[in-house]
Design a protein around this motif. Structure first.
Motif, PDB file in Angstrom:
ATOM      1  N   ARG A  29       0.840  -1.199   0.000  1.00 17.04           N
ATOM      2  CA  ARG A  29       0.000   0.000   0.000  1.00 17.04           C
ATOM      3  C   ARG A  29       0.874   1.247   0.000  1.00 17.04           C
ATOM      4  NH1 ARG A  29      -3.972  -1.848   4.745  1.00 17.04           N
ATOM      5  NH2 ARG A  29      -5.050  -3.470   3.604  1.00 17.04           N
ATOM      6  N   PRO A  30       0.458   2.283  -0.711  1.00 19.51           N
ATOM      7  CA  PRO A  30       1.265   3.502  -0.744  1.00 19.51           C
ATOM      8  C   PRO A  30       1.313   4.232   0.593  1.00 19.51           C
ATOM      9  CG  PRO A  30      -0.701   3.743  -2.112  1.00 19.51           C
ATOM     10  CD  PRO A  30      -0.674   2.339  -1.617  1.00 19.51           C
ATOM     11  N   ASP A  31       0.313   4.054   1.460  1.00 15.89           N
ATOM     12  CA  ASP A  31       0.312   4.753   2.739  1.00 15.89           C
ATOM     13  C   ASP A  31       1.163   4.056   3.794  1.00 15.89           C
ATOM     14  OD1 ASP A  31      -1.411   2.591   2.918  1.00 15.89           O
ATOM     15  OD2 ASP A  31      -2.781   3.599   4.281  1.00 15.89           O
ATOM     16  N   LEU A  32       1.615   2.864   3.520  1.00 16.73           N
ATOM     17  CA  LEU A  32       2.369   2.108   4.510  1.00 16.73           C
ATOM     18  C   LEU A  32       3.686   2.765   4.911  1.00 16.73           C
ATOM     19  CD1 LEU A  32       2.275  -0.420   6.237  1.00 16.73           C
ATOM     20  CD2 LEU A  32       3.455  -1.628   4.425  1.00 16.73           C
ATOM     21  N   PRO A  33       4.483   3.341   4.012  1.00 15.53           N
ATOM     22  CA  PRO A  33       5.733   3.964   4.459  1.00 15.53           C
ATOM     23  C   PRO A  33       5.513   5.069   5.494  1.00 15.53           C
ATOM     24  CG  PRO A  33       5.808   3.640   2.108  1.00 15.53           C
ATOM     25  CD  PRO A  33       4.402   3.298   2.559  1.00 15.53           C
ATOM     26  N   ASP A  34       4.445   5.858   5.344  1.00 14.38           N
ATOM     27  CA  ASP A  34       4.165   6.905   6.324  1.00 14.38           C
ATOM     28  C   ASP A  34       3.801   6.310   7.679  1.00 14.38           C
ATOM     29  OD1 ASP A  34       4.637   8.826   4.404  1.00 14.38           O
ATOM     30  OD2 ASP A  34       2.517   8.957   3.834  1.00 14.38           O
ATOM     31  N   LEU A  35       2.985   5.274   7.653  1.00  9.99           N
ATOM     32  CA  LEU A  35       2.617   4.626   8.910  1.00  9.99           C
ATOM     33  C   LEU A  35       3.827   3.972   9.562  1.00  9.99           C
ATOM     34  CD1 LEU A  35      -0.754   2.950   7.869  1.00  9.99           C
ATOM     35  CD2 LEU A  35      -0.431   4.988   9.264  1.00  9.99           C
ATOM     36  N   ARG A  36       4.656   3.342   8.754  1.00  8.19           N
ATOM     37  CA  ARG A  36       5.852   2.692   9.273  1.00  8.19           C
ATOM     38  C   ARG A  36       6.804   3.715   9.897  1.00  8.19           C
ATOM     39  NH1 ARG A  36       8.590  -0.476   4.852  1.00  8.19           N
ATOM     40  NH2 ARG A  36       6.517  -1.329   4.761  1.00  8.19           N
ATOM     41  N   ALA A  37       6.984   4.852   9.234  1.00  9.42           N
ATOM     42  CA  ALA A  37       7.861   5.897   9.756  1.00  9.42           C
ATOM     43  C   ALA A  37       7.317   6.440  11.076  1.00  9.42           C
ATOM     44  CB  ALA A  37       8.011   7.024   8.740  1.00  9.42           C
ATOM     45  N   ALA A  38       6.027   6.683  11.149  1.00  8.56           N
ATOM     46  CA  ALA A  38       5.429   7.189  12.389  1.00  8.56           C
ATOM     47  C   ALA A  38       5.594   6.181  13.519  1.00  8.56           C
ATOM     48  CB  ALA A  38       3.960   7.505  12.165  1.00  8.56           C
ATOM     49  N   HIS A  39       5.432   4.898  13.199  1.00 12.11           N
ATOM     50  CA  HIS A  39       5.612   3.851  14.209  1.00 12.11           C
ATOM     51  C   HIS A  39       7.034   3.855  14.745  1.00 12.11           C
ATOM     52  CE1 HIS A  39       5.730  -0.046  16.149  1.00 12.11           C
ATOM     53  NE2 HIS A  39       6.769  -0.343  15.391  1.00 12.11           N
ATOM     54  N   HIS A  40       8.020   3.941  13.855  1.00 11.33           N
ATOM     55  CA  HIS A  40       9.409   3.889  14.287  1.00 11.33           C
ATOM     56  C   HIS A  40       9.812   5.144  15.057  1.00 11.33           C
ATOM     57  CE1 HIS A  40      10.280   0.058  12.565  1.00 11.33           C
ATOM     58  NE2 HIS A  40       9.870   0.437  11.367  1.00 11.33           N
ATOM     59  N   VAL A  41       9.295   6.291  14.672  1.00 10.57           N
ATOM     60  CA  VAL A  41       9.592   7.522  15.419  1.00 10.57           C
ATOM     61  C   VAL A  41       9.015   7.422  16.832  1.00 10.57           C
ATOM     62  CG1 VAL A  41       9.071   9.989  15.560  1.00 10.57           C
ATOM     63  CG2 VAL A  41       9.840   8.993  13.409  1.00 10.57           C
ATOM     64  N   ALA A  42       7.796   6.934  16.955  1.00  7.71           N
ATOM     65  CA  ALA A  42       7.193   6.764  18.278  1.00  7.71           C
ATOM     66  C   ALA A  42       7.987   5.765  19.103  1.00  7.71           C
ATOM     67  CB  ALA A  42       5.743   6.309  18.134  1.00  7.71           C
ATOM     68  N   ARG A  43       8.441   4.713  18.470  1.00  8.76           N
ATOM     69  CA  ARG A  43       9.241   3.698  19.183  1.00  8.76           C
ATOM     70  C   ARG A  43      10.570   4.286  19.651  1.00  8.76           C
ATOM     71  NH1 ARG A  43       9.300  -0.280  22.471  1.00  8.76           N
ATOM     72  NH2 ARG A  43      10.843  -1.848  22.039  1.00  8.76           N
ATOM     73  N   LEU A  44      11.210   5.104  18.819  1.00  7.35           N
ATOM     74  CA  LEU A  44      12.462   5.747  19.219  1.00  7.35           C
ATOM     75  C   LEU A  44      12.246   6.683  20.400  1.00  7.35           C
ATOM     76  CD1 LEU A  44      14.125   6.555  15.800  1.00  7.35           C
ATOM     77  CD2 LEU A  44      14.980   5.003  17.554  1.00  7.35           C
ATOM     78  N   HIS A  45      11.148   7.427  20.392  1.00  9.73           N
ATOM     79  CA  HIS A  45      10.851   8.312  21.517  1.00  9.73           C
ATOM     80  C   HIS A  45      10.601   7.511  22.783  1.00  9.73           C
ATOM     81  CE1 HIS A  45      10.932  12.225  19.693  1.00  9.73           C
ATOM     82  NE2 HIS A  45      10.227  11.760  18.666  1.00  9.73           N
ATOM     83  N   HIS A  46      10.018   6.323  22.626  1.00 11.18           N
ATOM     84  CA  HIS A  46       9.796   5.467  23.785  1.00 11.18           C
ATOM     85  C   HIS A  46      11.111   4.932  24.333  1.00 11.18           C
ATOM     86  CE1 HIS A  46       7.948   2.531  26.422  1.00 11.18           C
ATOM     87  NE2 HIS A  46       8.694   1.592  25.859  1.00 11.18           N
ATOM     88  N   LEU A  47      12.021   4.562  23.454  1.00 11.18           N
ATOM     89  CA  LEU A  47      13.303   3.995  23.877  1.00 11.18           C
ATOM     90  C   LEU A  47      14.261   5.057  24.402  1.00 11.18           C
ATOM     91  CD1 LEU A  47      13.865   1.454  20.995  1.00 11.18           C
ATOM     92  CD2 LEU A  47      13.189   0.945  23.337  1.00 11.18           C
ATOM     93  N   ALA A  48      14.255   6.232  23.817  1.00 12.21           N
ATOM     94  CA  ALA A  48      15.149   7.321  24.231  1.00 12.21           C
ATOM     95  C   ALA A  48      14.348   8.613  24.268  1.00 12.21           C
ATOM     96  CB  ALA A  48      16.318   7.456  23.261  1.00 12.21           C
ATOM     97  N   PRO A  49      13.673   8.885  25.386  1.00 11.86           N
ATOM     98  CA  PRO A  49      12.865  10.101  25.476  1.00 11.86           C
ATOM     99  C   PRO A  49      13.699  11.343  25.171  1.00 11.86           C
ATOM    100  CG  PRO A  49      12.490   8.688  27.377  1.00 11.86           C
ATOM    101  CD  PRO A  49      13.629   8.093  26.607  1.00 11.86           C
ATOM    102  N   PRO A  50      13.080  12.358  24.562  1.00 11.11           N
ATOM    103  CA  PRO A  50      13.813  13.556  24.137  1.00 11.11           C
ATOM    104  C   PRO A  50      14.475  14.331  25.276  1.00 11.11           C
ATOM    105  CG  PRO A  50      11.568  13.579  23.285  1.00 11.11           C
ATOM    106  CD  PRO A  50      11.674  12.395  24.186  1.00 11.11           C
TER     107      PRO A  50
END
Length: 55
Positions: A29-50
């Motif tokens: 699906r064309p919308d999947l890269p955006d969803l995947r990027a948002a998921h990984h950014v949220a995961r990074l914030h969870h692992l290393a809070p800003p």
């Protein structure tokens, strides 16, 4: 394959919902890269809070 089936069954039992097939085009699906990027950014914030010092 077995792991995917077990995970699907676990989610269905855990959430008390029937299985929802995402469809044959789920991974293309064309919308999947955006969803995947948002998921990984949220995961990074969870692992290393800003607010933590960064190296």
């Amino acid at each position: 394959m077995e792991h995917s089936i077990i995970v699907a069954i676990n989610h269905m039992l855990d959430r008390s919902r029937p299985y929802h097939d995402p469809g044959a085009d789920y991974f293309t699906r064309p919308d999947l890269p955006d969803l995947r990027a948002a998921h990984h950014v949220a995961r990074l914030h969870h692992l290393a809070p800003p607010n933590l010092p960064q190296p």
